[in-house]
Design a protein around this motif. Structure first.
Motif, PDB file in Angstrom:
ATOM      1  N   ILE B 276       0.841  -1.201   0.000  1.00 43.14           N
ATOM      2  CA  ILE B 276       0.000   0.000   0.000  1.00 43.14           C
ATOM      3  C   ILE B 276       0.872   1.245   0.000  1.00 43.14           C
ATOM      4  O   ILE B 276       0.638   2.188  -0.770  1.00 43.14           O
ATOM      5  N   SER B 277       1.902   1.216   0.824  1.00 45.63           N
ATOM      6  CA  SER B 277       2.735   2.418   0.916  1.00 45.63           C
ATOM      7  C   SER B 277       3.467   2.670  -0.390  1.00 45.63           C
ATOM      8  O   SER B 277       3.675   3.815  -0.783  1.00 45.63           O
ATOM      9  N   VAL B 278       3.863   1.602  -1.083  1.00 46.05           N
ATOM     10  CA  VAL B 278       4.545   1.781  -2.371  1.00 46.05           C
ATOM     11  C   VAL B 278       3.564   2.334  -3.400  1.00 46.05           C
ATOM     12  O   VAL B 278       3.870   3.267  -4.154  1.00 46.05           O
ATOM     13  N   ILE B 279       2.342   1.759  -3.416  1.00 47.58           N
ATOM     14  CA  ILE B 279       1.330   2.228  -4.368  1.00 47.58           C
ATOM     15  C   ILE B 279       1.004   3.692  -4.080  1.00 47.58           C
ATOM     16  O   ILE B 279       0.889   4.512  -4.992  1.00 47.58           O
ATOM     17  N   ALA B 280       0.908   4.003  -2.793  1.00 46.93           N
ATOM     18  CA  ALA B 280       0.576   5.374  -2.422  1.00 46.93           C
ATOM     19  C   ALA B 280       1.688   6.336  -2.816  1.00 46.93           C
ATOM     20  O   ALA B 280       1.528   7.548  -2.693  1.00 46.93           O
ATOM     21  N   GLY B 281       2.805   5.788  -3.257  1.00 51.54           N
ATOM     22  CA  GLY B 281       3.817   6.653  -3.842  1.00 51.54           C
ATOM     23  C   GLY B 281       4.884   7.135  -2.880  1.00 51.54           C
ATOM     24  O   GLY B 281       5.539   8.124  -3.131  1.00 51.54           O
ATOM     25  N   SER B 282       5.048   6.424  -1.786  1.00 49.52           N
ATOM     26  CA  SER B 282       6.132   6.832  -0.896  1.00 49.52           C
ATOM     27  C   SER B 282       7.456   6.365  -1.483  1.00 49.52           C
ATOM     28  O   SER B 282       7.498   5.449  -2.299  1.00 49.52           O
ATOM     29  N   SER B 283       8.518   6.972  -1.060  1.00 57.63           N
ATOM     30  CA  SER B 283       9.810   6.662  -1.651  1.00 57.63           C
ATOM     31  C   SER B 283      10.349   5.332  -1.152  1.00 57.63           C
ATOM     32  O   SER B 283       9.681   4.618  -0.403  1.00 57.63           O
ATOM     33  N   GLY B 284      11.533   4.996  -1.558  1.00 56.54           N
ATOM     34  CA  GLY B 284      12.069   3.670  -1.295  1.00 56.54           C
ATOM     35  C   GLY B 284      12.476   3.412   0.150  1.00 56.54           C
ATOM     36  O   GLY B 284      12.789   2.278   0.489  1.00 56.54           O
ATOM     37  N   TRP B 285      12.448   4.414   1.002  1.00 53.55           N
ATOM     38  CA  TRP B 285      13.016   4.191   2.344  1.00 53.55           C
ATOM     39  C   TRP B 285      12.232   3.162   3.137  1.00 53.55           C
ATOM     40  O   TRP B 285      12.781   2.451   3.969  1.00 53.55           O
ATOM     41  N   VAL B 286      10.921   3.052   2.857  1.00 53.92           N
ATOM     42  CA  VAL B 286      10.123   2.048   3.573  1.00 53.92           C
ATOM     43  C   VAL B 286      10.681   0.660   3.259  1.00 53.92           C
ATOM     44  O   VAL B 286      10.873  -0.170   4.140  1.00 53.92           O
ATOM     45  N   LEU B 287      10.944   0.480   1.956  1.00 54.28           N
ATOM     46  CA  LEU B 287      11.484  -0.809   1.504  1.00 54.28           C
ATOM     47  C   LEU B 287      12.807  -1.090   2.211  1.00 54.28           C
ATOM     48  O   LEU B 287      13.046  -2.181   2.705  1.00 54.28           O
ATOM     49  N   VAL B 288      13.653  -0.087   2.268  1.00 51.28           N
ATOM     50  CA  VAL B 288      14.964  -0.254   2.903  1.00 51.28           C
ATOM     51  C   VAL B 288      14.786  -0.608   4.374  1.00 51.28           C
ATOM     52  O   VAL B 288      15.506  -1.437   4.934  1.00 51.28           O
ATOM     53  N   ALA B 289      13.780  -0.017   5.012  1.00 54.00           N
ATOM     54  CA  ALA B 289      13.575  -0.278   6.430  1.00 54.00           C
ATOM     55  C   ALA B 289      13.030  -1.675   6.673  1.00 54.00           C
ATOM     56  O   ALA B 289      13.326  -2.304   7.677  1.00 54.00           O
ATOM     57  N   VAL B 290      12.225  -2.148   5.729  1.00 56.04           N
ATOM     58  CA  VAL B 290      11.515  -3.406   5.977  1.00 56.04           C
ATOM     59  C   VAL B 290      12.304  -4.616   5.493  1.00 56.04           C
ATOM     60  O   VAL B 290      12.239  -5.679   6.095  1.00 56.04           O
ATOM     61  N   LEU B 291      13.081  -4.436   4.421  1.00 59.47           N
ATOM     62  CA  LEU B 291      13.742  -5.599   3.819  1.00 59.47           C
ATOM     63  C   LEU B 291      14.613  -6.394   4.787  1.00 59.47           C
ATOM     64  O   LEU B 291      14.503  -7.627   4.824  1.00 59.47           O
ATOM     65  N   PRO B 292      15.453  -5.743   5.594  1.00 58.96           N
ATOM     66  CA  PRO B 292      16.260  -6.549   6.526  1.00 58.96           C
ATOM     67  C   PRO B 292      15.393  -7.401   7.441  1.00 58.96           C
ATOM     68  O   PRO B 292      15.719  -8.554   7.743  1.00 58.96           O
ATOM     69  N   GLY B 293      14.270  -6.836   7.840  1.00 58.60           N
ATOM     70  CA  GLY B 293      13.346  -7.602   8.689  1.00 58.60           C
ATOM     71  C   GLY B 293      12.836  -8.834   7.969  1.00 58.60           C
ATOM     72  O   GLY B 293      12.740  -9.914   8.541  1.00 58.60           O
ATOM     73  N   LEU B 294      12.526  -8.654   6.677  1.00 59.45           N
ATOM     74  CA  LEU B 294      12.027  -9.798   5.906  1.00 59.45           C
ATOM     75  C   LEU B 294      13.087 -10.884   5.824  1.00 59.45           C
ATOM     76  O   LEU B 294      12.801 -12.070   6.004  1.00 59.45           O
ATOM     77  N   ILE B 295      14.331 -10.454   5.565  1.00 58.11           N
ATOM     78  CA  ILE B 295      15.409 -11.439   5.474  1.00 58.11           C
ATOM     79  C   ILE B 295      15.589 -12.132   6.826  1.00 58.11           C
ATOM     80  O   ILE B 295      15.738 -13.353   6.903  1.00 58.11           O
ATOM     81  N   GLY B 296      15.494 -11.346   7.879  1.00 63.33           N
ATOM     82  CA  GLY B 296      15.604 -11.923   9.218  1.00 63.33           C
ATOM     83  C   GLY B 296      14.508 -12.935   9.491  1.00 63.33           C
ATOM     84  O   GLY B 296      14.743 -13.951  10.130  1.00 63.33           O
ATOM     85  N   SER B 297      13.323 -12.665   8.955  1.00 60.50           N
ATOM     86  CA  SER B 297      12.219 -13.582   9.212  1.00 60.50           C
ATOM     87  C   SER B 297      12.460 -14.926   8.553  1.00 60.50           C
ATOM     88  O   SER B 297      12.050 -15.958   9.076  1.00 60.50           O
ATOM     89  N   VAL B 298      13.146 -14.918   7.422  1.00 61.34           N
ATOM     90  CA  VAL B 298      13.497 -16.195   6.788  1.00 61.34           C
ATOM     91  C   VAL B 298      14.375 -17.001   7.747  1.00 61.34           C
ATOM     92  O   VAL B 298      14.176 -18.194   7.959  1.00 61.34           O
ATOM     93  N   GLY B 299      15.329 -16.301   8.344  1.00 60.12           N
ATOM     94  CA  GLY B 299      16.190 -16.957   9.322  1.00 60.12           C
ATOM     95  C   GLY B 299      15.390 -17.508  10.495  1.00 60.12           C
ATOM     96  O   GLY B 299      15.659 -18.605  10.985  1.00 60.12           O
ATOM     97  N   TYR B 300      14.387 -16.759  10.915  1.00 58.87           N
ATOM     98  CA  TYR B 300      13.533 -17.211  12.019  1.00 58.87           C
ATOM     99  C   TYR B 300      12.840 -18.525  11.664  1.00 58.87           C
ATOM    100  O   TYR B 300      12.862 -19.483  12.433  1.00 58.87           O
ATOM    101  N   TYR B 301      12.218 -18.539  10.473  1.00 60.52           N
ATOM    102  CA  TYR B 301      11.544 -19.767  10.055  1.00 60.52           C
ATOM    103  C   TYR B 301      12.529 -20.925   9.998  1.00 60.52           C
ATOM    104  O   TYR B 301      12.252 -22.025  10.465  1.00 60.52           O
TER     105      TYR B 301
END
Lengths: 173, 557
Positions: B276-301
């Protein structure tokens, strides 16, 4: 919808109260002084901090916080004697029974055999009044029973009595 | 128990003398980390050397450069060598000073070079014996034996021992703890010699016995084979445990169960928010903030799944044995009567599949910071109704009559609203409790059967909590102004700390008093008849012991 037919707060049975138990032993009436001092100190510190914030930094919310704390302190002070009177304990055949609270009531039963250690602590005010707090600690962090405001001699004899009872009924963890 | 049935100790470590650990211990405990640091330094150095040769030489103030320019390379090397020697000597000394002994009453560990520490645990207070094999020590054929006693951080650790040796020592410690008294003196020499993997040091009675890897002297091929054998065998001690685990968890189910968790829901919500935030047109910083968390979650699983794969649970004569882990394995033994509370629970996402999880409170839950699985509080990661019944049978011996099974089934699935006509074994919260618990009030109830208290609660996540009264530390009932208006109360059963919280948030006031009375008298009564701190003494003549001693004789022949 839930029925409220049998709901009557004035009905005595709505209140949690143990029946068929012996005489509750009360803590020393002097203990109320300890509680009052504690409440006043807490109130003064928080109100002082809030008024500093209010006066120096011109924070209006701090004034409201301070007033709220002041009000609560006064209410607490009014109820303090009753609250202290509500603290009670008794040594039953196999367990230690403890109660406290008027608005928020709590009854605890801990078998003697569960005792891990007994702590006796004295705060500055309590020591001045010759009082001590006794804490009955079990393996469960939450199940420790703390009886405040016992005269020092009573606290020590109670401790010895509890240790003796625990020794007879020693159980594993 | 007659003398002849007493099992012969498998190792000669339980003789009350001081023994040393596996020689590679310092390396395995801290050395891996140091090797990593050295590797890191060398990698950096190499880059620097390449840079030097290529030509860019202006690193002002860099220590290595400074040393090079002042011609102090020799001194620098000397210092490094000195540091290395000091480290090696320290490792050697720490290994020499780290000794342990096991006698009939206690297990004791001494360690430390400058700050000496001495830790002693009484065997009749043992809460569990845990055999852990983290990946790297496992590759070297070493294992860590942890003897848990009650209290925060109250473990006695024997890290590291040879794998086979650790297995045998665990068995011996459990036998000692169970209250069997073995004849100390007739540790006959031929038997000791015939006992496999007991490294005998001839003519060296004074010094502590060296405990090396049992196969260290054999050929490299044998060593590798032995390591491989140990690596694939989930359970090292086939005769002490029945070979079959009572439950088998298919890997597919396990993976699905980990995926179907609240964490996944959270991830999905986060993902939707991201889109939603990407569609709403926010810049890439959200992605930068969230991506490490996503990678970490793979490690969690990944860690959750590898930790729980190859789960086994089996009853032995010395208690329940729970094994788990794919890379780092752990196998813990819970002697009888060491389980303080049991929760059978079902998160809402698992309901469709009929999966349940069982977790427990034990007194020896020392929290360990390292990634290696230590004591686990889960004794069934995911299982069906039949699995739950089997595991409960192990965890609560004697709680397996039809009535008990009906109680458990009722506690897991039942509810007041659902079973309007069917008799409900549980004493339920009254209808007016819906003011406080609008969804779960009809499942909130309690029952006592024999020496076990059952609490049923939760509707979104269904929970059934079982507390053996002989282990309960206390009971309390409480009431605040809101509950007083509704003539309700709340009750707590106190157990040792752990994931299971045995409390009932709403029940009728009169019921609460009944519960208080039942629980407090029941706790005293059960504690008096409880003999599980020396569990084998209470049993007449355990068939399992006999069997194991027969096996022992077979091994001797």
């Amino acid at each position: 919808m839930p029925d409220q037919g049998d709901l009557n707060p004035s009905q005595p049975s709505a209140r949690l109260d143990l029946v068929d138990v012996g005489e509750w032993k009360r803590v020393s009436p002097k203990y109320v002084v300890v509680e009052i001092v504690g409440t006043i100190v807490f109130g003064v510190v928080v109100c002082g901090g809030a008024s500093l914030l209010w006066l120096l930094l011109d924070a209006t919310w701090a004034m409201w916080v301070g007033l709220a704390v002041l009000l609560m302190t006064i209410i607490n002070l009014v109820f303090e004697p009753r609250r202290v009177r509500s603290i009670g304990y008794q040594l039953r055949g196999d367990d230690l029974l403890f109660r406290r609270g008027i608005l928020f009531q709590r009854f605890v039963a801990v078998p003697y055999g569960r005792m891990q250690l007994i702590d006796i602590t004295r705060g500055p005010v309590a020591r001045w009044l010759g009082l001590a707090d006794l804490k009955f600690v079990t393996a469960a962090a939450t199940a420790s029973v703390s009886i405040p405001g016992l005269p020092e001699a009573d606290a020590e004899s109670l401790r010895d009595r509890l240790v003796e009872l625990a020794e007879i009924r020693r159980a594993g963890l | 128990m007659s003398e002849s049935v007493v099992p012969v100790p498998r190792t000669d470590l339980t003789d009350g003398q001081w023994h040393r650990l596996h020689p590679a211990t310092p390396l395995l405990r801290g050395g891996i980390f140091m090797v990593a640091i050295l590797g890191f330094i060398f990698a950096n150095l190499r880059e620097r050397l390449i840079d030097l040769f290529i030509g860019q030489e202006n690193y002002g103030g860099d220590p290595i450069d400074e040393i090079y320019q002042r011609g102090a390379t020799g001194w620098a090397l000397l210092i490094i060598a000195g540091v290395l020697i000091v480290i090696i000597v320290a490792f050697y000394l720490s290994w020499r000073m780290h000794t342990f002994r096991v006698s009939g009453e206690i297990v004791e560990v001494r360690s430390g070079l400058i700050f000496r520490s001495n830790r002693k645990a009484r065997l009749d207070r043992v809460q569990g014996v845990n055999l852990a094999r983290p990946v790297v020590p496992r590759l070297f054929g070493a294992a860590r034996l942890e003897i848990t006693v009650a209290g925060q951080d109250g473990n006695v650790q024997l890290a590291y021992l040879g794998s086979k040796l650790a297995d045998d020592l665990r068995r011996d410690i459990l036998h000692l703890a169970s209250g069997l008294r073995q004849a100390r003196a007739p540790m006959a020499a031929p038997e000791a010699a015939a006992t496999p993997n007991a490294p005998a040091v001839p003519g060296d009675d004074e010094a502590p016995t060296l405990i090396g890897p049992p196969t260290a002297h054999s050929a490299l091929g044998d060593f590798a084979t032995a390591r491989y054998q140990e690596f694939v065998a989930p359970e090292q001690d086939p005769d002490a445990a029945p070979p079959e685990s009572v439950v088998r968890i298919p890997p597919g189910r396990l993976i699905a169960s980990v995926v179907m968790s609240g964490f996944t829901v959270f991830l999905l919500l986060a993902g939707i928010g991201l889109i939603i935030s990407v569609i709403a047109g926010s810049s890439g910083w959200v992605l930068v903030a969230v991506l490490p968390g996503l990678i970490g979650s793979v490690g969690y699983y990944f860690s959750r799944i590898t930790k729980q794969l190859r789960f086994t649970i089996a009853g032995t004569s010395d208690g329940v044995r729970v094994g788990f882990g794919l890379l780092s394995t752990s196998s813990q033994t819970l002697p009888p009567g060491r389980i303080h509370a049991i929760a059978v629970s079902q998160p809402i996402l698992w309901r469709r599949f009929g999966w349940w999880q069982i977790s427990i409170n034990t007194a020896g839950q020392a929290t360990r910071g390292s990634g290696a699985p230590a004591t686990s509080t889960t004794i069934l990661p995911v299982g069906t109704l039949a699995d739950v019944a089997k595991v409960l049978e192990l965890a609560l011996p004697g709680f397996d009559t039809d009535h008990h099974r009906a109680l458990v089934a009722d506690g897991m699935l039942g509810g007041r609203k659902r079973d309007a006509g069917v008799p409900d074994y549980f004493s339920n919260a009254p209808r007016r409790a819906a003011w406080l618990r609008p969804f779960s009030w009809h499942r909130t109830g309690w029952a006592v059967s024999g020496n076990v208290a059952l609490l049923r609660c939760g509707v979104i996540s269904r929970d059934l909590i079982l507390v053996p009264l002989a282990r309960m530390q206390g009971v309390s009932v409480r009431q605040g102004p809101l509950r007083r208006r509704l003539r309700l109360a709340a009750a707590d059963l106190y157990t040792v700390a752990g994931p299971v919280n045995a409390s009932l948030s709403v029940l009728d006031v009169d019921e609460a008093l009944v519960l208080f009375e039942w629980m407090s008298t029941g706790a005293v009564r059960s504690a008096q008849s409880d003999t599980s701190h020396h569990w084998s003494r209470a049993m007449p003549k355990s068939a399992a012991d006999q069997q194991s001693s027969q096996n022992q004789q077979g091994a001797v022949k």
